[in-house]
Design an enzyme around this catalytic site. Structure first.
Site, mmCIF file in Angstrom:
data_model
loop_
_atom_site.group_PDB
_atom_site.id
_atom_site.type_symbol
_atom_site.label_atom_id
_atom_site.label_comp_id
_atom_site.label_asym_id
_atom_site.label_seq_id
_atom_site.Cartn_x
_atom_site.Cartn_y
_atom_site.Cartn_z
ATOM 1 N N HIS A 47 9.621 36.613 50.358
ATOM 2 C CA HIS A 47 10.602 37.685 50.476
ATOM 3 C C HIS A 47 11.850 37.341 49.659
ATOM 4 O O HIS A 47 12.365 36.237 49.721
ATOM 5 C CB HIS A 47 10.990 37.903 51.942
ATOM 6 C CG HIS A 47 11.616 39.235 52.174
ATOM 7 N ND1 HIS A 47 10.877 40.381 52.380
ATOM 8 C CD2 HIS A 47 12.921 39.625 52.197
ATOM 9 C CE1 HIS A 47 11.685 41.403 52.531
ATOM 10 N NE2 HIS A 47 12.935 40.978 52.419
ATOM 11 N N SER B 280 12.366 45.975 50.573
ATOM 12 C CA SER B 280 12.636 45.510 51.924
ATOM 13 C C SER B 280 13.046 46.682 52.817
ATOM 14 O O SER B 280 12.290 47.626 52.981
ATOM 15 C CB SER B 280 13.701 44.404 51.887
ATOM 16 O OG SER B 280 13.775 43.730 53.115
ATOM 17 N N ASP C 96 5.709 35.825 53.278
ATOM 18 C CA ASP C 96 6.699 36.809 53.730
ATOM 19 C C ASP C 96 6.256 37.340 55.083
ATOM 20 O O ASP C 96 5.108 37.772 55.240
ATOM 21 C CB ASP C 96 6.781 37.949 52.704
ATOM 22 C CG ASP C 96 7.814 39.018 53.055
ATOM 23 O OD1 ASP C 96 8.541 38.853 54.045
ATOM 24 O OD2 ASP C 96 7.886 40.015 52.307
#
Length: 398
Positions: free
Chosen positions: A372, A188, A342
Site C-alpha cells: 500500500h 485507496s 497490502d
C-alpha cells in the site's frame, strides 16, 4: 576514548534497530523503503507526542500535508489552474499542445483515509500532470472536505457533485473534452470514492453523460470483514496497518470511539442484514492462490443498535463491495490495481471477481512485490512501474 566508542556503538545499534524493518525478500529497493518507513514512523511518533501535549491529531496531519503541497504551476506542456466545480475545489490540468480532436477527460480522486491528503500534494500533482501530458487528456484532480470534522456522506457528496458538474455538456465543451471518453480514477480511500460515485452515476437519471472507464488503485471497499487473508497476512505491514484502517473507518463515520471495537471484531451487521455477508465472502470470491490455506470464519452478527447509530457501515456509498449484482452490471470498463503486501488486497480482488461475474470487462493488475502506498512513492522504481501500467491502460481504454 573507550567510553566514547562504546557510546557511539550503542547509539548506532539503537539507531539501526529503530530504522530496520523486516521486509519480504522480493521487495525492490528494500533499503530505500526502509528509510522511508523510518521517516514516516518518526513523523507519526512526533505527532502522537504533540497530541499527548494537547495538540489535535488532525490539525497536525493537516499542517504536515500543507507543507508538502505545491502551487498550481503551469509548465511548457500543461496549463494548471485551481478552480471550483459546483463550489468544490478542484485542480485542472489542460495540455498546451493543439489537438485536432476532442480530448479524453479523467477525474482523479486522492486518498488519505478520507481525513487527509490534497490534490496539491506533490505526488498527486505529479501523477495528474504526467497523465495529462501522456494521454493528451484534461485531468481534474478532485478535493473533498475531511473527516472527522466532516463525516460520511460529506466526502462522497463533495466528489459526486463536482464530478456531475464536470460531466455537464457545457463544461466538457469548455475544456474540449469528448463526452464519450471520460473516466474516473482514485487511490485507496479515493478508490473507494471512485467506485462509489461510478455506481451512483449508473442510476442517476439526471446525468446524461456516462463514464467510459473507472480505475481503482488498491481501493478500500468494505468494512464488514477485516479478517480476510490479506488482513491476516499484512496486519502489521508498516505502510498500512489494520489498526490504521479501523481508525480511518470510524473517523469517517463518527467521533464516537465505541465503534472501533465493533469494527475490529467484525460485529457490525445485524441479523436482519446477514444477506450482505455474501458480497464480502472471500471463501467464494478469492482465487485459490490468495486463500493460501486460510479458513473462512463468518463475521459475527452485531447488534441492531450499531447499525442504527452508524448507518453508513451498510451503505454502498461507503462500502461499494456491498452493491448487489444488478447495480454492478451497468458499470464501465474497469482497471483494478492490488498489491500483495497490502491489507486491502482482498477488497480489490473480491471486487474484480464480482465485476467479472456481473459481465463487466475488468483488467486486474496484481503487483506481486507491491504494498500500500507504492503508487505514490516516487523515489522508488515500483511507483513508476505501476504508474506506467496505469497510464498505458488508460491510453488503450479511455
Amino acid at each position: 576514548m573507550g567510553k566514547k566508542i562504546i557510546l557511539l556503538l550503542t547509539v548506532g545499534v539503537l539507531a539501526a534497530y529503530y530504522v530496520y524493518t523486516p521486509l519480504p525478500d522480493n521487495i525492490e529497493e528494500p533499503w530505500k523503503l526502509t528509510w522511508m518507513i523510518a521517516v514516516s514512523k518518526t513523523v507519526a511518533y512526533l505527532n502522537l507526542f504533540s497530541e499527548f501535549l494537547g495538540a489535535n491529531r488532525f490539525v497536525n496531519i493537516a499542517a504536515l500535508s500543507k507543507r508538502q503541497e505545491v502551487p498550481p504551476t503551469s509548465d511548457e506542456n500543461v496549463t494548471v489552474t485551481d478552480t471550483t466545480f459546483n463550489n468544490i475545489p478542484v485542480r485542472v490540468y489542460v495540455p498546451k499542445r493543439k489537438s485536432v480532436a476532442l480530448r479524453r477527460g479523467l477525474f482523479f480522486i486522492h486518498g488519505g483515509g478520507w481525513s487527509s491528503g490534497s490534490f496539491a500534494l506533490y505526488p498527486h500533482d505529479f501523477l495528474s500532470r504526467k497523465t495529462a501530458e501522456r494521454l493528451d487528456a484534461v485531468v481534474v484532480s478532485a478535493s473533498y472536505r475531511k473527516a472527522p470534522k466532516h463525516l460520511f456522506p460529506t466526502q462522497f457528496e463533495d466528489v459526486y457533485n463536482s464530478l456531475k458538474w464536470f460531466l455537464r455538456q457545457d463544461i466538457l465543451e469548455n475544456y474540449g473534452v469528448d463526452p464519450k471518453r471520460v473516466g474516473v480514477s482514485g487511490s485507496s480511500s479515493g478508490g473507494n470514492l471512485a467506485a462509489a460515485v461510478t455506481q451512483q452515476l449508473t442510476e442517476d437519471p439526471s446525468v446524461k453523460i456516462k463514464l467510459k472507464t473507472q480505475a481503482l488503485i488498491y481501493p478500500i471497499l468494505q468494512i464488514l470483514d477485516m479478517n480476510t487473508p490479506s488482513y491476516r497476512e499484512n496486519s502489521h505491514f508498516p505502510t498500512l496497518r489494520k489498526s490504521e484502517v479501523a481508525k480511518g473507518w470510524y473517523d469517517y463515520f463518527t467521533t464516537d470511539r465505541s465503534l472501533e471495537n465493533a469494527i475490529l471484531l467484525g460485529q457490525l451487521v445485524p441479523a436482519e442484514s446477514s444477506h450482505l455477508f455474501k458480497f464480502v465472502n472471500w471463501s467464494s470470491l478469492l482465487p485459490e492462490k490468495f486463500k493460501k490455506g486460510h479458513i473462512y470464519k463468518k463475521p459475527i452478527h452485531g447488534s441492531s443498535d450499531v447499525a442504527k447509530r452508524f448507518p453508513g457501515i451498510l451503505d454502498v456509498r461507503a462500502a461499494p463491495l456491498l452493491a448487489d449484482d444488478a447495480r454492478l452490471r451497468g458499470l464501465p470498463r474497469t482497471y483494478v490495481v492490488t498489491c500483495q503486501y497490502d491489507v486491502l488486497r482482498d477488497d480489490g480482488i473480491m471486487y474484480v471477481t464480482r465485476l467479472q461475474d456481473a459481465g463487466v470487462e475488468v483488467t486486474h493488475n496484481h503487483v506481486d512485490d507491491g504494498y500500500h502506498g507504492a503508487f505514490f512513492l516516487l523515489d522508488l522504481k515500483i511507483s513508476h512501474r505501476i504508474i506506467n501500467h496505469y497510464i498505458d491502460w488508460l491510453k488503450e481504454n479511455l
